[in-house]
Design an enzyme around this catalytic site. Structure first.
Site, mmCIF file in Angstrom:
data_model
loop_
_atom_site.group_PDB
_atom_site.id
_atom_site.type_symbol
_atom_site.label_atom_id
_atom_site.label_comp_id
_atom_site.label_asym_id
_atom_site.label_seq_id
_atom_site.Cartn_x
_atom_site.Cartn_y
_atom_site.Cartn_z
ATOM 1 N N VAL A 165 0.842 -1.206 0.000
ATOM 2 C CA VAL A 165 0.000 0.000 0.000
ATOM 3 C C VAL A 165 0.877 1.257 0.000
ATOM 4 O O VAL A 165 0.618 2.208 -0.749
ATOM 5 C CB VAL A 165 -0.950 -0.003 1.220
ATOM 6 C CG1 VAL A 165 -1.829 1.243 1.219
ATOM 7 C CG2 VAL A 165 -1.820 -1.260 1.225
ATOM 8 N N TYR B 171 -5.158 -10.731 14.507
ATOM 9 C CA TYR B 171 -5.054 -9.561 13.621
ATOM 10 C C TYR B 171 -6.315 -8.700 13.730
ATOM 11 O O TYR B 171 -6.250 -7.476 13.838
ATOM 12 C CB TYR B 171 -4.866 -10.085 12.201
ATOM 13 C CG TYR B 171 -4.857 -9.067 11.094
ATOM 14 C CD1 TYR B 171 -3.695 -8.368 10.767
ATOM 15 C CD2 TYR B 171 -5.999 -8.820 10.320
ATOM 16 C CE1 TYR B 171 -3.667 -7.457 9.711
ATOM 17 C CE2 TYR B 171 -5.983 -7.918 9.270
ATOM 18 C CZ TYR B 171 -4.817 -7.241 8.965
ATOM 19 O OH TYR B 171 -4.802 -6.343 7.922
ATOM 20 N N PRO C 205 -9.904 -0.953 3.814
ATOM 21 C CA PRO C 205 -9.820 -1.478 2.442
ATOM 22 C C PRO C 205 -10.238 -2.944 2.387
ATOM 23 O O PRO C 205 -10.116 -3.678 3.375
ATOM 24 C CB PRO C 205 -8.329 -1.371 2.083
ATOM 25 C CG PRO C 205 -7.665 -0.687 3.231
ATOM 26 C CD PRO C 205 -8.576 -0.830 4.418
ATOM 27 N N THR C 206 -10.697 -3.355 1.215
ATOM 28 C CA THR C 206 -10.910 -4.785 0.955
ATOM 29 C C THR C 206 -9.550 -5.390 0.569
ATOM 30 O O THR C 206 -8.527 -4.769 0.797
ATOM 31 C CB THR C 206 -11.928 -4.959 -0.183
ATOM 32 O OG1 THR C 206 -11.527 -4.096 -1.255
ATOM 33 C CG2 THR C 206 -13.322 -4.593 0.263
ATOM 34 N N ASN C 207 -9.524 -6.569 -0.028
ATOM 35 C CA ASN C 207 -8.250 -7.221 -0.387
ATOM 36 C C ASN C 207 -7.476 -6.379 -1.404
ATOM 37 O O ASN C 207 -8.006 -6.091 -2.484
ATOM 38 C CB ASN C 207 -8.523 -8.581 -1.042
ATOM 39 C CG ASN C 207 -9.060 -9.580 -0.049
ATOM 40 O OD1 ASN C 207 -10.030 -9.295 0.656
ATOM 41 N ND2 ASN C 207 -8.442 -10.734 0.021
#
Ligand SMILES: NC(=O)c1ccc[n+]([C@@H]2O[C@H](COP(=O)([O-])OP(=O)(O)OC[C@H]3O[C@@H](n4cnc5c(N)ncnc54)[C@H](OP(=O)(O)O)[C@@H]3O)[C@@H](O)[C@H]2O)c1
Length: 345
Positions: free
Chosen positions: A43, A167, A194-196
């Site tokens: 990211v 997590y 966020p998604t994947n």
């Protein structure tokens, strides 16, 4: 550490001090210093690319750091980093991250390391007067038993999936901390969900990484070795994948414009959710793989789906255009092939 000044130029490790000196001498008019923790990951690299190519502003200086610049599980290292960089804004990405199989093995480590990192970054941000922090949650932290689509109000509505509870609870606590810092001290600390994510600079490790980069490396190996391509699980679970460069554009918007403390889901539309089988077929096409494809149904599937609503995002940004999935897959595969020697795998 890499530093981007108003000229969009990236300076490599060791230039931070020089750059700071320039600012002190008035040679750089940047009034905002944006520290990106986890700046060398999937990211972070996406944000660095978009700042370099599309979004540089004269009043902003961006500093991207990795664990080599500071171990954020350690409070003293975190404080020393903040003293050195003097951020006015923080994008907090640093985390212990991994796919299903790594999570299944190390729930305790995921919990402890992430809680330590988050507490150090948020508390040091508070103590040093950082104006805004945007931290990163994930759609895989939502309750396992839920109604769909999931939205921002449902983060704490029940236990997460058993595969990644360490997590998930650590990430959920960021939202608790953000609200508490705001309530007690008026801090502007918020989070995105966020998604994947996938894209260049991903972790392509098959055991430890996420599903899509794992598929890319498996096909690369199958092509090279002339062996079948084996997808783990049934291929039926469904995911909304977001390209790291689209996520980067949205992150930068959140940092500059989003005023809420409550999180915001950063996701493609619900209609863009795909099965793992469909994702695998897109990678097969992008890599031009002609060999045999097998599904190893003895391997765990993980959560069947976690369809997220992007209604809140669409209220703010109705016209935001996501990169078409197949194009983003192709760019990611091409990046992996061109950067095979340096890619994490
Ligand atoms: N990938 C996804 O699908 C996804 C989905 C939703 C949310 N997220 C969230 O997005 C954020 C970024 O994820 P990513 O996929 O970009 O992760 P990544 O590629 O694994 O990068 C992790 C980053 O965190 C840094 N880091 C790890 N431990 C650290 C420590 N103790 N001290 C300082 N830095 C440390 C790493 O530095 P080094 O390079 O030095 O190790 C690296 O820069 C995370 O918060 C993650 O939870 C990711």
């Amino acid at each position: 550490m890499s530093v981007i000044k108003s000229t969009s130029k990236v300076e490599r490790l060791g230039q931070c001090q020089q750059n700071k000196t320039n600012i002190e001498m008035g040679e750089n008019k940047a009034s905002k210093v944006i520290l990106v923790t986890g700046g060398t990951g999937l990211v972070g690299k996406g944000i660095e690319h978009i700042i370099n190519t599309e979004e540089a502003r004269p009043d902003e200086r961006w500093v991207f750091i990795s664990s080599k610049d500071a171990d954020l599980t350690n409070a003293d290292s975190t404080k020393a980093l903040f003293d050195r960089v003097k951020p006015t804004h923080v994008i907090h990405l640093a985390a212990m991250v991994g796919g299903l199989f790594r999570n299944l093995k190390y729930n305790l480590d995921f919990w402890r390391k992430n809680v330590q990192i988050n507490d150090n970054v948020l508390n040091t941000s508070f103590e040093t007067g950082v104006e805004k922090v945007v931290s990163c949650l994930s759609t895989c932290i939502f309750p396992d038993k839920t109604t769909y689509p999931i939205d921002e109000t449902m983060v704490h509505n029940g236990p997460p999936h058993n595969s990644n509870f360490g997590y998930s609870y650590a990430k959920r606590m960021i939202d608790v901390q953000n609200r508490a810092y705001h309530q007690q001290h008026g801090c502007q600390f918020t989070s995105v969900i966020p998604t994947n994510v996938f894209g260049p600079h991903d972790n392509f490790n098959i055991e430890d990484g996420h599903v899509l980069p794992g598929l890319i490396q498996k096909i690369y190996n199958a092509k090279r070795d002339n062996t079948p391509f084996v997808v783990w699980g049934t291929g039926s679970p469904r995911r909304q994948f977001i390209y790291s460069l689209d996520l980067a554009r949205l992150f930068i918007w959140v940092l500059r414009e989003y005023k809420e403390i409550d999180p915001i889901i950063l996701s493609v539309n619900e209609s863009d959710e795909v099965s793992i089988k469909e994702a695998a077929e897109s990678v097969i096409e992008a890599m031009d793989f002609k060999g045999e494809v097998l599904y190893d149904k003895t391997k765990a599937d993980g959560q069947f789906k976690k369809t997220a609503s992007n209604d809140k995002l669409r209220k703010y940004l109705p016209d935001f255009k996501f990169t078409p999935f197949k194009q983003a897959i192709k760019e990611s595969c091409d990046w992996f092939i061109s950067n095979y020697d340096i890619a994490r795998k």
